[in-house]
Structures are given as C-alpha cells and as structure tokens.
Design a protein around this motif. Structure first.
Motif, PDB file in Angstrom:
ATOM      1  N   MET A 149       0.826  -1.204   0.000  1.00 39.14           N
ATOM      2  CA  MET A 149       0.000   0.000   0.000  1.00 39.14           C
ATOM      3  C   MET A 149       0.866   1.262   0.000  1.00 39.14           C
ATOM      4  SD  MET A 149      -2.897  -1.354  -0.231  1.00 39.14           S
ATOM      5  CE  MET A 149      -3.882   0.138  -0.159  1.00 39.14           C
ATOM      6  N   ILE A 150       1.996   1.227   0.694  1.00 41.74           N
ATOM      7  CA  ILE A 150       2.901   2.375   0.710  1.00 41.74           C
ATOM      8  C   ILE A 150       3.399   2.683  -0.695  1.00 41.74           C
ATOM      9  CG2 ILE A 150       5.194   3.147   1.462  1.00 41.74           C
ATOM     10  CD1 ILE A 150       4.672   1.712   4.112  1.00 41.74           C
ATOM     11  N   ALA A 151       3.690   1.626  -1.467  1.00 43.23           N
ATOM     12  CA  ALA A 151       4.134   1.832  -2.846  1.00 43.23           C
ATOM     13  C   ALA A 151       3.051   2.533  -3.662  1.00 43.23           C
ATOM     14  CB  ALA A 151       4.503   0.487  -3.482  1.00 43.23           C
ATOM     15  N   LEU A 152       1.788   2.114  -3.481  1.00 41.30           N
ATOM     16  CA  LEU A 152       0.683   2.770  -4.179  1.00 41.30           C
ATOM     17  C   LEU A 152       0.527   4.229  -3.723  1.00 41.30           C
ATOM     18  CD1 LEU A 152      -2.217   0.140  -4.272  1.00 41.30           C
ATOM     19  CD2 LEU A 152      -0.931   1.051  -6.215  1.00 41.30           C
ATOM     20  N   ILE A 153       0.617   4.443  -2.421  1.00 41.98           N
ATOM     21  CA  ILE A 153       0.442   5.785  -1.869  1.00 41.98           C
ATOM     22  C   ILE A 153       1.529   6.727  -2.377  1.00 41.98           C
ATOM     23  CG2 ILE A 153       0.482   7.129   0.275  1.00 41.98           C
ATOM     24  CD1 ILE A 153      -0.720   4.579   1.627  1.00 41.98           C
ATOM     25  N   SER A 154       2.750   6.233  -2.491  1.00 37.87           N
ATOM     26  CA  SER A 154       3.858   7.067  -2.978  1.00 37.87           C
ATOM     27  C   SER A 154       3.586   7.568  -4.391  1.00 37.87           C
ATOM     28  CB  SER A 154       5.169   6.277  -2.938  1.00 37.87           C
ATOM     29  OG  SER A 154       5.518   5.946  -1.620  1.00 37.87           O
ATOM     30  N   ILE A 155       3.020   6.690  -5.216  1.00 40.54           N
ATOM     31  CA  ILE A 155       2.692   7.081  -6.582  1.00 40.54           C
ATOM     32  C   ILE A 155       1.589   8.140  -6.585  1.00 40.54           C
ATOM     33  CG2 ILE A 155       1.730   6.253  -8.769  1.00 40.54           C
ATOM     34  CD1 ILE A 155       3.074   3.547  -8.169  1.00 40.54           C
ATOM     35  N   LEU A 156       0.577   7.973  -5.743  1.00 37.63           N
ATOM     36  CA  LEU A 156      -0.528   8.925  -5.673  1.00 37.63           C
ATOM     37  C   LEU A 156      -0.058  10.284  -5.156  1.00 37.63           C
ATOM     38  CD1 LEU A 156      -3.363   6.655  -4.233  1.00 37.63           C
ATOM     39  CD2 LEU A 156      -3.140   7.504  -6.580  1.00 37.63           C
ATOM     40  N   ILE A 157       0.788  10.277  -4.119  1.00 35.76           N
ATOM     41  CA  ILE A 157       1.286  11.540  -3.572  1.00 35.76           C
ATOM     42  C   ILE A 157       2.154  12.259  -4.594  1.00 35.76           C
ATOM     43  CG2 ILE A 157       2.831  12.541  -1.840  1.00 35.76           C
ATOM     44  CD1 ILE A 157       1.825  10.512   0.150  1.00 35.76           C
ATOM     45  N   ARG A 158       2.956  11.505  -5.312  1.00 36.18           N
ATOM     46  CA  ARG A 158       3.806  12.106  -6.331  1.00 36.18           C
ATOM     47  C   ARG A 158       2.958  12.813  -7.394  1.00 36.18           C
ATOM     48  NH1 ARG A 158       8.882  14.025  -6.395  1.00 36.18           N
ATOM     49  NH2 ARG A 158       9.863  13.807  -8.413  1.00 36.18           N
ATOM     50  N   ASP A 159       1.840  12.166  -7.764  1.00 34.43           N
ATOM     51  CA  ASP A 159       0.947  12.769  -8.756  1.00 34.43           C
ATOM     52  C   ASP A 159       0.266  14.015  -8.188  1.00 34.43           C
ATOM     53  OD1 ASP A 159      -0.751  12.819 -11.209  1.00 34.43           O
ATOM     54  OD2 ASP A 159      -2.323  12.385  -9.760  1.00 34.43           O
ATOM     55  N   LEU A 160      -0.252  13.924  -6.956  1.00 35.20           N
ATOM     56  CA  LEU A 160      -0.911  15.072  -6.339  1.00 35.20           C
ATOM     57  C   LEU A 160       0.053  16.241  -6.140  1.00 35.20           C
ATOM     58  CD1 LEU A 160      -3.185  13.343  -3.661  1.00 35.20           C
ATOM     59  CD2 LEU A 160      -3.965  14.852  -5.503  1.00 35.20           C
ATOM     60  N   SER A 161       1.311  15.937  -5.874  1.00 37.64           N
ATOM     61  CA  SER A 161       2.290  16.983  -5.585  1.00 37.64           C
ATOM     62  C   SER A 161       2.590  17.868  -6.792  1.00 37.64           C
ATOM     63  CB  SER A 161       3.595  16.350  -5.079  1.00 37.64           C
ATOM     64  OG  SER A 161       3.395  15.724  -3.824  1.00 37.64           O
ATOM     65  N   ARG A 162       2.158  17.440  -7.971  1.00 35.12           N
ATOM     66  CA  ARG A 162       2.357  18.288  -9.156  1.00 35.12           C
ATOM     67  C   ARG A 162       1.560  19.583  -9.040  1.00 35.12           C
ATOM     68  NH1 ARG A 162       0.183  16.894 -13.330  1.00 35.12           N
ATOM     69  NH2 ARG A 162      -1.133  15.155 -12.658  1.00 35.12           N
ATOM     70  N   THR A 163       0.426  19.530  -8.313  1.00 30.90           N
ATOM     71  CA  THR A 163      -0.437  20.710  -8.230  1.00 30.90           C
ATOM     72  C   THR A 163      -0.767  21.130  -6.806  1.00 30.90           C
ATOM     73  OG1 THR A 163      -2.404  19.289  -8.359  1.00 30.90           O
ATOM     74  CG2 THR A 163      -1.533  20.145 -10.442  1.00 30.90           C
ATOM     75  N   GLU A 164      -0.544  20.260  -5.827  1.00 30.85           N
ATOM     76  CA  GLU A 164      -0.961  20.523  -4.460  1.00 30.85           C
ATOM     77  C   GLU A 164       0.243  20.691  -3.531  1.00 30.85           C
ATOM     78  OE1 GLU A 164      -5.157  19.647  -4.320  1.00 30.85           O
ATOM     79  OE2 GLU A 164      -3.936  21.013  -5.541  1.00 30.85           O
ATOM     80  N   GLN A 165       0.088  21.573  -2.546  1.00 28.29           N
ATOM     81  CA  GLN A 165       1.116  21.745  -1.534  1.00 28.29           C
ATOM     82  C   GLN A 165       1.101  20.570  -0.557  1.00 28.29           C
ATOM     83  OE1 GLN A 165       0.920  25.711   0.312  1.00 28.29           O
ATOM     84  NE2 GLN A 165      -0.412  26.337  -1.361  1.00 28.29           N
TER      85      GLN A 165
END
Length: 284
Positions: A149-165
């Motif tokens: 799950m951490i591996a999945l979360i890392s990918i999601l956070i990386r994507d969100l970080s393109r636009t979100e603080q």
C-alpha cells in the motif's frame, strides 16, 4: 531522514497504545484528528485559507481510501511484530513499486531491478523463517501488505504533488478519512488513563509532523531518493524497540534486513540511472 525518525516514533507510540489496551480504530482516529484543526489554524494565521481550495477532490479521495487501508495494515503490523521487524518489512515498498511499474505501467524492468526484487524477498524469507521462525506468519503478511500500500500511496502523492502543496495533501487525507474512522469509534470506545491520552495525543502530533515531512520529501525529491533516506528508520526502530520494549532484532533479522535494504538501494540506483538516460538535455 527527519520523516523517518518521526514515523519510527509514531509506530512506537502506536505499539505502546495497543499494548495498553487501546483498540486500533481508536488509535487511527486520534492519530488523524489533530491534523485538521492544526492545518486550518496554520493557513488561517498565514492568511492563506484560499490555498486549501482544490480541483482534485476525487484524487484526494482515492489517496484517502488507499492511505487509510495502508494505515490499518501498517499499524496492525506494528501490533503483531517487533518494531525493527515491522520497519524492515516496510522497506519492501521499493520492491513492490518495481512490480507495480511492470504490471500496471508496463515499464521495462531490467535484470538489475528484477535481481533486487529476488534479493529483497530472499531477505524476507530469511527474517520470517516460514513455519519455524519467531515472526508470526500473519504479522509478516500484514506488514508486506502495508508495504504494498505504501508503494501505491507514494505514486498517488507524487501525482498530487504536481499541483498541491504538502500540507494540502495532508489536510485532505485527514479530512476525508475522519468520517470513516469516526463512524467506527463508538464500537471501540473505552475510558482512558492519563498515560493513554498522552500516547494518543503524542501519536497525533508526531504523525502529523512525519506525514508533512514525508509529503514534502516526495514533493522535492524523487521517490527513489526518499526511499534511501527512509532506511535510517531501522536504526530508530531498533533503539526504540530496545528502550521501550526491551526487544532487540533476532539473528535472522540481522541477516535478512541487509538484503532487503540492499535491494532497495539497488532499485534506487537503477531508477536514478534510468531517469538520467531519459531526461532531455538542458537548453541554453
């Protein structure tokens, strides 16, 4: 590295809370609760409430659901395993990331990274000694699920970080997960001692700090480089495990953990080389 130290302290507090009789859903709820008012207070004091507005609520919702599942597995593993072993299994998130890249993203994975995957799971087998070891098979399975799950979360956070603080990502994770945890709270509520309240409040504050630092790390650095720094958490987990629970890693853990860590380092090294090859040359 600061995130790794904070999160090691968090899981130690979770284990203390669990052994004192606090149910896991309660720990999760109080872990998340301080985040919402503290982040709101921060943005209000800075006159930046408008920064909390987002156009990616669906992505935040997906991150919240997967993040909550990851927290349940991660904290569940801590209650079932010694701190050092639970932390070591968390490091297999880099291995899961390689497998996910191959299966979902259809990324080409070379011999180096596949060898690292085999090396890492070899380390897991050495630690668990299936059927004849000191590590419960259920605990190992839960910990490996948490790493996935951490591996999945890392990918999601990386994507969100393109636009979100970073703090915005942290805020929506807590905001969207609290109603779910709050709905379960009445079924697990118990009266608390002063010590138990101290553990819960400490877990909430330390968890917020660690989550913010980790999210910021994923924003400013690559996932591979963050994973490398994350290995310092094993040192903290070992020290806290001895100081709080008088538990030191077993011989099999000392033998298997270096293989898991080595696998993560190989993966980080190869991914760094791949990024350098595909990165376009700078123009003047």
């Amino acid at each position: 590295m600061a995130a790794a130290a904070s999160l090691a302290l968090l899981v130690a507090l979770v284990k203390l809370g669990s052994e004192s009789g606090i149910a896991l859903p309660e720990i999760l709820f109080w872990r998340q609760l301080p985040t919402v008012p503290l982040v709101l207070l921060f943005f209000w004091s800075q006159g930046r409430m408008a920064d909390l507005k987002t156009d990616r609520l669906r992505q935040h919702g997906k991150r919240a659901v997967i993040g909550l599942m990851g927290m349940v597995l991660n904290f569940g593993a801590v209650t079932l395993l010694p701190l050092a072993e639970a932390t070591t299994f968390n490091f297999t998130s880099a291995i899961w990331a390689v497998i996910l890249s191959a299966l979902i993203l259809h990324e080409h994975i070379g011999i180096w990274r596949w060898s690292a995957v085999a090396l890492g799971f070899g380390g897991v087998i050495i630690i668990t000694q299936p059927g004849d070891g000191h590590i419960p098979v259920l605990g190992a399975a839960v910990a490996l699920g948490a790493a996935f799950m951490i591996a999945l979360i890392s990918i999601l956070i990386r994507d969100l970080s393109r636009t979100e603080q970073p703090l915005v990502i942290v805020f929506y994770f807590s905001l969207l997960s609290l109603p779910i945890l709050g709905g379960a709270l009445p079924f697990f509520w118990t009266e608390k001692t002063v010590e138990q309240w101290a553990i819960l409040i400490g877990a909430g504050l330390v968890g917020l700090l660690g989550q913010f630092l980790l999210t910021a790390a994923l924003r400013y650095g690559s996932v591979a480089s963050v994973i490398v720094m994350d290995y310092s958490g094993l040192l903290w987990a070992t020290l806290l495990g001895y100081a709080l629970f008088e538990a030191l890693p077993s011989t099999t853990t000392w033998l298997g953990a270096p293989l898991v860590v080595a696998a993560g380092l190989i993966i980080a090294w190869r991914e760094n080389l791949v990024r350098k090859k595909v990165r376009p040359p700078a123009t003047l």
